[in-house]
Structure formats: structure tokens, C-alpha cells
Write a protein that holds these residues in place. Structure first.
Motif, mmCIF file in Angstrom:
data_model
loop_
_atom_site.group_PDB
_atom_site.id
_atom_site.type_symbol
_atom_site.label_atom_id
_atom_site.label_comp_id
_atom_site.label_asym_id
_atom_site.label_seq_id
_atom_site.Cartn_x
_atom_site.Cartn_y
_atom_site.Cartn_z
ATOM 1 N N ILE A 35 46.329 47.078 54.255
ATOM 2 C CA ILE A 35 46.380 46.023 53.247
ATOM 3 C C ILE A 35 46.049 46.643 51.889
ATOM 4 C CG2 ILE A 35 45.465 43.789 52.514
ATOM 5 C CD1 ILE A 35 46.578 43.468 55.192
ATOM 6 N N PHE A 36 47.044 46.748 51.025
ATOM 7 C CA PHE A 36 46.790 47.212 49.659
ATOM 8 C C PHE A 36 45.885 46.215 48.971
ATOM 9 C CE2 PHE A 36 50.829 49.922 48.974
ATOM 10 C CZ PHE A 36 50.141 51.027 49.436
ATOM 11 N N ASP A 37 44.847 46.707 48.334
ATOM 12 C CA ASP A 37 43.899 45.766 47.750
ATOM 13 C C ASP A 37 43.719 46.017 46.261
ATOM 14 O OD1 ASP A 37 42.054 43.901 47.262
ATOM 15 O OD2 ASP A 37 40.632 44.532 48.797
ATOM 16 N N ILE A 38 44.489 45.281 45.452
ATOM 17 C CA ILE A 38 44.221 45.389 44.023
ATOM 18 C C ILE A 38 43.332 44.237 43.577
ATOM 19 C CG2 ILE A 38 46.235 46.768 43.412
ATOM 20 C CD1 ILE A 38 47.639 44.350 42.507
ATOM 21 N N GLY A 39 42.766 43.518 44.557
ATOM 22 C CA GLY A 39 41.896 42.401 44.239
ATOM 23 C C GLY A 39 40.415 42.771 44.243
ATOM 24 N N LEU A 40 40.108 44.067 44.287
ATOM 25 C CA LEU A 40 38.700 44.491 44.324
ATOM 26 C C LEU A 40 37.940 43.952 43.125
ATOM 27 C CD1 LEU A 40 39.147 48.248 45.340
ATOM 28 C CD2 LEU A 40 38.247 46.421 46.773
ATOM 29 N N GLU A 41 38.589 44.029 41.975
ATOM 30 C CA GLU A 41 37.977 43.571 40.736
ATOM 31 C C GLU A 41 37.576 42.094 40.838
ATOM 32 O OE1 GLU A 41 37.458 45.225 37.933
ATOM 33 O OE2 GLU A 41 37.211 43.664 36.422
ATOM 34 N N GLY A 42 38.501 41.275 41.303
ATOM 35 C CA GLY A 42 38.253 39.841 41.383
ATOM 36 C C GLY A 42 37.124 39.505 42.344
ATOM 37 N N LYS A 43 37.123 40.201 43.492
ATOM 38 C CA LYS A 43 36.074 39.918 44.473
ATOM 39 C C LYS A 43 34.709 40.291 43.934
ATOM 40 C CE LYS A 43 39.278 41.201 47.881
ATOM 41 N NZ LYS A 43 39.619 42.299 48.759
ATOM 42 N N MET A 44 34.647 41.434 43.263
ATOM 43 C CA MET A 44 33.365 41.855 42.679
ATOM 44 C C MET A 44 32.897 40.853 41.630
ATOM 45 S SD MET A 44 32.833 45.852 42.151
ATOM 46 C CE MET A 44 34.209 46.238 41.115
ATOM 47 N N LEU A 45 33.847 40.405 40.811
ATOM 48 C CA LEU A 45 33.488 39.484 39.735
ATOM 49 C C LEU A 45 32.972 38.170 40.311
ATOM 50 C CD1 LEU A 45 33.563 39.457 36.652
ATOM 51 C CD2 LEU A 45 35.782 38.359 36.779
ATOM 52 N N ALA A 46 33.685 37.664 41.337
ATOM 53 C CA ALA A 46 33.257 36.419 41.972
ATOM 54 C C ALA A 46 31.862 36.593 42.569
ATOM 55 C CB ALA A 46 34.264 36.012 43.051
ATOM 56 N N ASN A 98 42.353 38.304 41.366
ATOM 57 C CA ASN A 98 41.695 38.815 40.159
ATOM 58 C C ASN A 98 41.659 37.754 39.066
ATOM 59 O OD1 ASN A 98 41.213 41.279 41.258
ATOM 60 N ND2 ASN A 98 43.023 42.244 40.399
ATOM 61 N N MET A 99 42.804 37.082 38.912
ATOM 62 C CA MET A 99 42.898 36.092 37.849
ATOM 63 C C MET A 99 42.045 34.863 38.166
ATOM 64 S SD MET A 99 46.579 35.299 36.464
ATOM 65 C CE MET A 99 47.216 36.687 35.662
ATOM 66 N N LEU A 100 42.090 34.464 39.427
ATOM 67 C CA LEU A 100 41.318 33.300 39.860
ATOM 68 C C LEU A 100 39.832 33.544 39.607
ATOM 69 C CD1 LEU A 100 41.842 30.580 41.247
ATOM 70 C CD2 LEU A 100 41.343 31.661 43.425
ATOM 71 N N ALA A 101 39.386 34.740 39.953
ATOM 72 C CA ALA A 101 37.967 35.056 39.764
ATOM 73 C C ALA A 101 37.617 35.065 38.278
ATOM 74 C CB ALA A 101 37.637 36.404 40.399
ATOM 75 N N ALA A 102 38.489 35.695 37.470
ATOM 76 C CA ALA A 102 38.204 35.769 36.037
ATOM 77 C C ALA A 102 38.098 34.372 35.437
ATOM 78 C CB ALA A 102 39.295 36.575 35.328
ATOM 79 N N GLY A 103 39.032 33.493 35.822
ATOM 80 C CA GLY A 103 39.022 32.139 35.272
ATOM 81 C C GLY A 103 37.864 31.310 35.795
ATOM 82 N N MET A 104 37.700 31.314 37.124
ATOM 83 C CA MET A 104 36.696 30.451 37.743
ATOM 84 C C MET A 104 35.281 30.810 37.312
ATOM 85 S SD MET A 104 37.584 27.987 39.695
ATOM 86 C CE MET A 104 37.207 27.568 41.366
ATOM 87 N N THR A 105 34.969 32.114 37.253
ATOM 88 C CA THR A 105 33.594 32.490 36.940
ATOM 89 C C THR A 105 33.212 32.055 35.523
ATOM 90 O OG1 THR A 105 34.387 34.681 36.341
ATOM 91 C CG2 THR A 105 33.455 34.440 38.521
ATOM 92 N N THR A 106 34.130 32.309 34.571
ATOM 93 C CA THR A 106 33.807 31.909 33.201
ATOM 94 C C THR A 106 33.754 30.395 33.080
ATOM 95 O OG1 THR A 106 35.081 33.829 32.546
ATOM 96 C CG2 THR A 106 34.378 32.379 30.794
ATOM 97 N N PHE A 107 34.716 29.743 33.733
ATOM 98 C CA PHE A 107 34.780 28.278 33.676
ATOM 99 C C PHE A 107 33.530 27.650 34.286
ATOM 100 C CE2 PHE A 107 36.152 24.374 35.962
ATOM 101 C CZ PHE A 107 36.292 23.564 34.857
ATOM 102 N N LEU A 108 33.220 28.046 35.507
ATOM 103 C CA LEU A 108 32.043 27.458 36.163
ATOM 104 C C LEU A 108 30.756 27.863 35.447
ATOM 105 C CD1 LEU A 108 32.907 27.774 39.959
ATOM 106 C CD2 LEU A 108 32.996 25.743 38.509
ATOM 107 N N GLY A 109 30.713 29.094 34.974
ATOM 108 C CA GLY A 109 29.526 29.557 34.259
ATOM 109 C C GLY A 109 29.257 28.691 33.038
#
Lengths: 321, 376
Positions: A35-46, A98-109
């Protein structure tokens, strides 16, 4: 440069390498299983956000860490559902995460804490404190070896030691266990694994669960160990550097550690070098910042060795009917 | 690939994306509900903010202009089976080409400066995509990974260029010199006062021309046919005598050149100078736009308008409902990518079953095709 300066750069190297190392090892499990994982960034951010938020509310770093791991795992399972069960494009799933994490974290924060996307500052038990290894203070007086032990090896957060321990654990799991053998097989030739009566889907889920837990620890490191609280987009592309490190290390655990240390060192150097001169020539900080990415591109192009990933990587497995 | 039962074409290109989009909105609505706000009110605010008055509509079109370019960039690459994730970086470095030419020609007239700057932006953006294309074609490195890396390299390069090379000594802010009025792309408000103070400019005409260009290129030329053959089956295209590596390089260059047009809209039409991070993630929105628009110019136009409206409406949203921030739009965008891209298969099986139930006469055909598929 004197010993103290060198030590402080190396100390920063270890601190900056830790999240890279955890994330790259996390990616190793996923990618070795195909499984190619370019979502590492998003998971870490979340995870960083969840850890920061829970630690701020409960005042406990350990609960924060747990929350980070749970949220990261949940994010990973969404990605897994898309790319394993529904056989969707793994890369697109990663981009979405990645995008979901970036949006959700700032939004919920912003919505929950109203501090421009930040969580409240953590103090005391809400944050991990540095661990002093035994005899660090007593040995500090010994020339050269003393400071190295006291400054460089001792005095890091517990997650740092976990990260380096995970290198050995990962090397053992990947090369010395039945699970590791099957995981590698799933990434190289899922059909053969399927023929042997092992579920490809189950194997891949098991692998990404480990990925999720490790990125959870990596994310928590940002907000409740290295930093005191979550800040908007605080992982700042480290997930992509971890991905670069993973490729650079050719998907092998021990080389992953050295690559992460190298990239961490570049990062430490870059912070140190702000408008400094080396031998009369000013090296643009941006050049050092871009170096990990440039090196990865050069490596991928086969100019310095060849990086060949797991053969079945990126391809959803479809059982024949 | 698994056996695929056929869906009617309209269901494939319209119904399925609509269902996925609906799901994305439902989940977003749930998030809004979760933070204690009314999603219906939010939608109302977004629609009014995006279409309700001249200024708002102008902003919608301005955002849509960028998204058309990046959406097309992703789509052209996708037709060749390439996933260009680097639209952001390509658009960003294209700003260099645009600003250098625009500053050199800004004493003449925009009719001279604009085409020249477009060529320069296309050349630089195309070059930034050509390298990953070349590396994939000739050295076998994965274009996705390379374009990701190139986004970051672009970011570092631009910080350096803006701060060290383009910044005039007299200013402190990290930005280039300002383009003279004569060299700026005219704003639509100069012709239609309806648009108020919004920054929509003549670049939108270029965007529409680009849509037509891509349609003709992909579906009406020999080259486009070769692109689609490559995307559908690289082995077949090789046996058909098409040079796959050449096609990959050319397609990536066109893709990057299209992404580079964002620089015209931003640098020559709106900011009038080169600023840091002027692309603001438009390259990633392009992924959502192309996925939703099924890589077709008409679909891309509609999807770009939708995202333009979401962006503008989202701005409005944060003023009207303090509990909701702009980032809600990023969340919606991510969900659109997730549901229309990665989870595209979510509704397909049930939709296919539903269609078979309603059209029993097609059932036999569908079953025979399925068995034929799995045997091959």
C-alpha cells in the motif's frame, strides 16, 4: 566548532529525526504490504491535534498519546477502506487524507479552542518531560564521553527512545517473523500469498494498523513532547520527508534510521545556518531545506543506486473468481 | 481488474459523481452539525456569498479560473494514466516566467505583455512538469513521488528567488516589483460594473479557451488519441508503434504548462507582483476538480465553478457564522477527493444492481459480459 556546538547540533538532530523515523517506519509496514502511503503527513497531523487537544483537556500526556494513536488509527482505516476494501486509488486516498487532516484539525481547533487553530498551551503533566538516564549527572563531568552521554543520549523524551527501539523491533518483525515474511510477500506477490490460503486483505489491514499506531506516536511527539500544544499545520511537510527517507532507505529498517538521522541533521543544520556563512560562501538555507527532496529525486532516477519498491505496491488486489 | 458490469453512460458520468458529491456534502454537513451550527443555514450563506451579488460572483469566477487551469492540468495527465500531483509547484514556479516577462514588457501594453508572459509561464511550468515526466519515462521513477518532491523543491526555490533575487532593495516584504498598469491583465469590472471590486479578469477567457483546447487536443487529434491509448493500455500503445516515453514527457509538459496559467491569473491579473505562496493550494483543488469532472472539459468547468463558489462562499461563511472557518472548505474538498476519487467504488456495485433490476432485458447481456471479462 567546539564540542558543545557539535553536541547541540547532534542533539537537535536526534530530536528532529524522531518523528521522521516513526513515520518512515510506519510507512515501511504499509508499503512493504503493497500500500503506497502518501497519507503519512495527514495521519501525523490528525494525531498531533488529537494528542494536543486531549492532553489540554485532561492534563495527561499519556491520554493525549493514546488519543493520538486512536485518531491516527481511525484515519488509517478510512484510507484502508478506500484503498483495500473498495480497491480505490491508493495515491488519491492518501491525498484526500492529507487534505482532510489539514482542514479538520485547523477547523476543529479554531471551533473548539478559538485560538487561531491552536490548542491551549500545555504544561506539567500535559506534556512529556525529558527522561534523564541513570548516572547522567554524575558522569557529566567526565571529559568528552560525559557530555555525550549526558547531553546527547540522555535527556530526551520517552518517544525518542521508543522510536529508536522501534528500528530494532521493525527489523526483527520484518525479517524474522512469520508475519513479516507474509507481509513482504503480500507486497511483492499477493497472488502467491492468496494461493497459499492467506488473506491478502487481512494481511494488508494488519500492516496498515501498525502504520496507523506508529504515525499516531509520531504525531503526538509534535504536540505533546517537542511542542507544547498543537499549532495549525504543525507537521509542516515532515510526512513527505519521512516518505522521502523511506524511499531513500529502499524500504529497509536500519537504513531508514540512518536516512532519518541524515535528514534530521540537515534540518538541524538549516536552523543553525540561518544567515551563517561557510568558508566565506553563503549557502542559501532553502538549498539545504530542499536537499532531502532533491536527493530522493536523484535516487529514484537511479543516478545514485536504484530504489525499487515492493513490486505489488500501489495495486489493489483482486481475487480471481 | 475485476469484472465490471456496464452502467449507462449518463449514470457513469453524472449520477455516480452526483451521488459521491452528495455524500461528501452530507458528511461535511454532519461536521457542521457536530460543532453546533446549522448546515442548511451554512449552505444558504455559501450560495448567497458565491452567486448572490456581483462582487461575490466575480470572486467565484476568479477562483474558478485557477481551478479550471489546475483541473485541466490534472485531467490531461490522467488521460495518459499519469497522476500529476505537482500542479501546485508547477503553477508556483511558472510565476517566475510570468513576472520576469511582465516586468520587462510592462511599459508596452497588456496585449503584448500577456501573450509573452503566458508563453513564459507555460514554458517554466511545463519544464517543472517535464522533469518528472522525463524521469518516469527514461529512468522509471514514479511520477507521483517525483512531483510531490518537486512541489517542495519549488517552494524552497521560490522563497529564495523572491527574497534574494526579485525583491527590490527598497522593500521589506518578500515580493517582487509591481507591474506597471499598462502591463496588467484588464479586470472584467472595467467592462462590467456588475463585478464591483472583485478580481476576476480576462484570464477567465484564457481559461475557457484552454477548456476548448483540451477538448480538441484529447478527442479530436491524433495526439489525443495516442494519449488516451497510452492511458488505457500502455502495452497496446507500444505495440501500436506509439513511443510511450515520448508521450509521457509531452503530456506532462502540456499538463505543467496548463497549471502554469494560474500564474497569469494571479501574478498579472490580481496581485500584479510575485508574492510568496500565491498558488494557495490551487494545484490540489485541481485534483478534486478533475476527479469530479471525470477529466472532461465540461465536467471540469462545472466542478471548477462549484469549487470557486465553495471558496468564495466559504469566505463569506466565516464572517456570517463565526463558528465556521474557511478550513471547512478544505474539509469539503478533501471529502470530494475521497468519495469521488478513492471511494469511487462505494456506490458502483449497488447502482449497477439497481440498474439491472430495472432493466431485466439487459441482465442477460450484463451477465454474459461479466463472465467474458473474468475469463480474459
Amino acid at each position: 566548532m567546539d564540542l558543545a556546538t557539535i553536541l547541540s547540533i547532534l542533539d537537535a538532530t536526534i530530536r528532529l529525526s524522531t518523528p521522521l523515523l516513526l513515520a518512515a517506519l510506519a510507512g515501511l509496514y504499509s508499503e512493504r504490504a503493497g500500500i503506497f502511503d502518501i497519507g503519512l503527513e495527514g495521519k501525523m497531523l490528525a494525531a498531533a491535534f488529537a494528542a494536543g487537544a486531549v492532553a489540554a483537556i485532561t492534563g495527561s500526556a499519556w491520554l493525549g498519546l493514546l488519543a493520538g494513536m486512536v485518531v491516527s488509527l481511525g484515519t488509517t482505516l478510512i484510507q484502508g477502506l478506500a484503498s483495500i476494501t473498495l480497491k480505490g486509488n491508493q495515491l488519491i486516498a492518501g491525498v484526500a487524507i492529507n487534505m482532510l487532516a489539514a482542514g479538520m484539525t485547523t477547523f476543529l481547533g479554531q471551533t473548539w479552542f478559538g485560538q487561531g487553530g491552536r490548542t491551549p498551551a500545555l504544561s506539567g503533566d500535559g506534556r512529556f518531560s525529558p527522561v534523564t538516564l541513570p548516572f547522567a549527572e554524575q558522569l557529566a563531568g567526565i571529559p568528552i564521553l560525559g557530555p555525550i552521554y549526558a547531553e546527547l543520549i540522555s535527556g530526551h523524551y520517552i518517544i525518542v527512545y521508543v522510536a529508536f527501539a522501534m528500528v530494532a523491533v521493525t527489523a526483527f518483525v520484518v525479517y524474522r517473523t512469520r508475519f513479516g515474511l507474509r507481509m513482504r510477500a503480500v507486497g511483492e506477490n499477493p497472488k502467491a500469498v492468496d494461493t497459499a490460503g492467506i488473506s491478502v486483505v487481512a494481511m494488508r489491514y494488519k500492516a496498515i494498523i501498525i502504520t496507523g499506531l506508529l504515525t499516531g506516536i509520531a504525531g503526538a511527539y509534535f504536540s505533546i513532547a517537542q511542542g507544547s500544544g498543537f499549532g495549525s499545520n504543525m507537521t509542516a511537510g515532515k510526512g513527505y520527508i519521512a516518505l522521502a527517507a523511506l524511499i531513500f532507505a529502499k524500504w529497509k529498517p536500519v537504513p531508514v534510521m540512518f536516512t532519518c538521522l541524515l535528514f534530521g541533521f540537515l534540518d538541524a543544520l538549516q536552523i543553525r545556518l540561518q544567515s551563517a556563512q561557510i568558508m566565506g560562501i553563503e549557502v542559501p538555507v532553502q538549498a539545504i531545506q530542499a536537499l532531502p527532496y532533491v536527493l530522493t529525486v536523484i535516487l529514484l532516477a537511479g543516478f545514485i543506486g536504484k530504489a525499487v519498491g515492493p513490486k505489488a505496491g500501489g495495486v489493489p488486489y483482486t481475487k480471481e473468481r | 481488474m475485476s469484472a465490471r458490469r456496464p452502467l449507462p453512460r449518463w449514470a457513469d458520468v453524472a449520477l455516480l459523481p452526483a451521488l459521491n458529491l452528495l455524500l461528501a456534502f452530507l458528511v461535511s454537513g454532519t461536521v457542521v452539525l457536530m460543532v453546533g451550527e446549522n448546515p442548511l443555514h451554512a449552505i444558504q450563506v455559501i450560495i448567497y456569498g458565491a452567486f448572490g451579488y456581483g462582487d461575490g460572483f466575480g470572486y467565484t469566477l476568479y477562483y474558478a479560473t485557477n481551478f479550471i487551469f489546475t483541473g485541466l492540468a490534472v485531467a490531461v495527465a490522467a488521460h495518459a494514466g499519469l497522476f500529476n500531483i505537482g500542479g501546485d509547484g508547477q503553477a508556483y514556479v511558472a510565476g517566475l516566467g510570468a513576472i520576469v516577462v511582465a516586468l520587462a514588457l510592462d511599459q508596452t501594453h497588456w496585449l503584448i505583455a500577456m501573450p509573452a508572459a503566458m508563453l513564459a509561464a507555460a514554458a517554466v511550468g511545463g519544464f517543472w512538469a517535464f522533469i518528472p515526466g522525463y524521469l518516469q519515462a527514461k529512468r522509471g521513477s514514479h511520477v507521483v513521488i517525483t512531483t510531490i518532491m518537486f512541489n517542495f523543491i519549488a517552494a524552497a526555490l521560490m522563497v529564495y528567488m523572491v527574497n534574494r533575487v526579485l525583491k527590490p532593495v527598497t522593500t521589506m516584504a518578500p515580493e517582487s516589483e509591481t507591474i506597471d498598469v499598462a502591463g496588467r491583465v484588464p479586470q472584467l469590472r472595467q467592462f462590467f460594473s456588475f463585478f464591483g471590486y472583485s478580481p476576476v479578469n480576462l484570464s477567465i477567457v484564457i481559461a475557457v479557451l484552454a477548456l476548448i483546447f483540451v477538448y480538441v487536443l484529447i478527442w479530436r487529434t491524433k495526439f489525443g488519441y495516442a494519449v488516451r491509448v497510452l492511458g488505457a493500455n500502455p502495452t497496446a500503445s507500444r505495440y501500436a508503434g506509439i513511443s510511450n516515453s515520448r508521450m509521457i514527457m509531452v503530456t506532462m509538459t502540456i499538463s505543467g504548462a496548463l497549471a502554469g496559467m494560474v500564474a497569469i491569473n494571479e501574478v498579472m491579473g490580481v496581485q500584479n507582483r510575485l508574492v510568496l505562496d500565491f498558488v494557495a493550494g490551487a494545484g490540489f483543488v485541481g485534483i478534486a476538480v478533475a476527479l469530479m469532472g471525470r477529466n472532461h472539459p465540461i465536467g471540469i468547468l462545472l466542478a471548477a465553478l462549484l469549487f470557486g463558489a465553495l471558496y468564495q462562499g466559504g469566505q463569506e461563511l466565516q464572517f456570517v457564522i463565526p463558528g465556521i472557518t474557511r478550513e471547512m472548505i478544505v474539509v469539503i474538498q478533501a471529502l470530494v477527493i475521497l468519495f469521488t476519487g478513492a471511494m469511487e467504488g462505494l456506490f458502483r456495485p449497488s447502482l449497477e444492481r439497481a440498474f439491472m433490476l430495472y432493466r431485466p432485458e439487459h441482465k442477460a447481456e450484463a451477465i454474459s459480459r461479466e463472465t467474458a471479462d473474468s475469463e480474459s
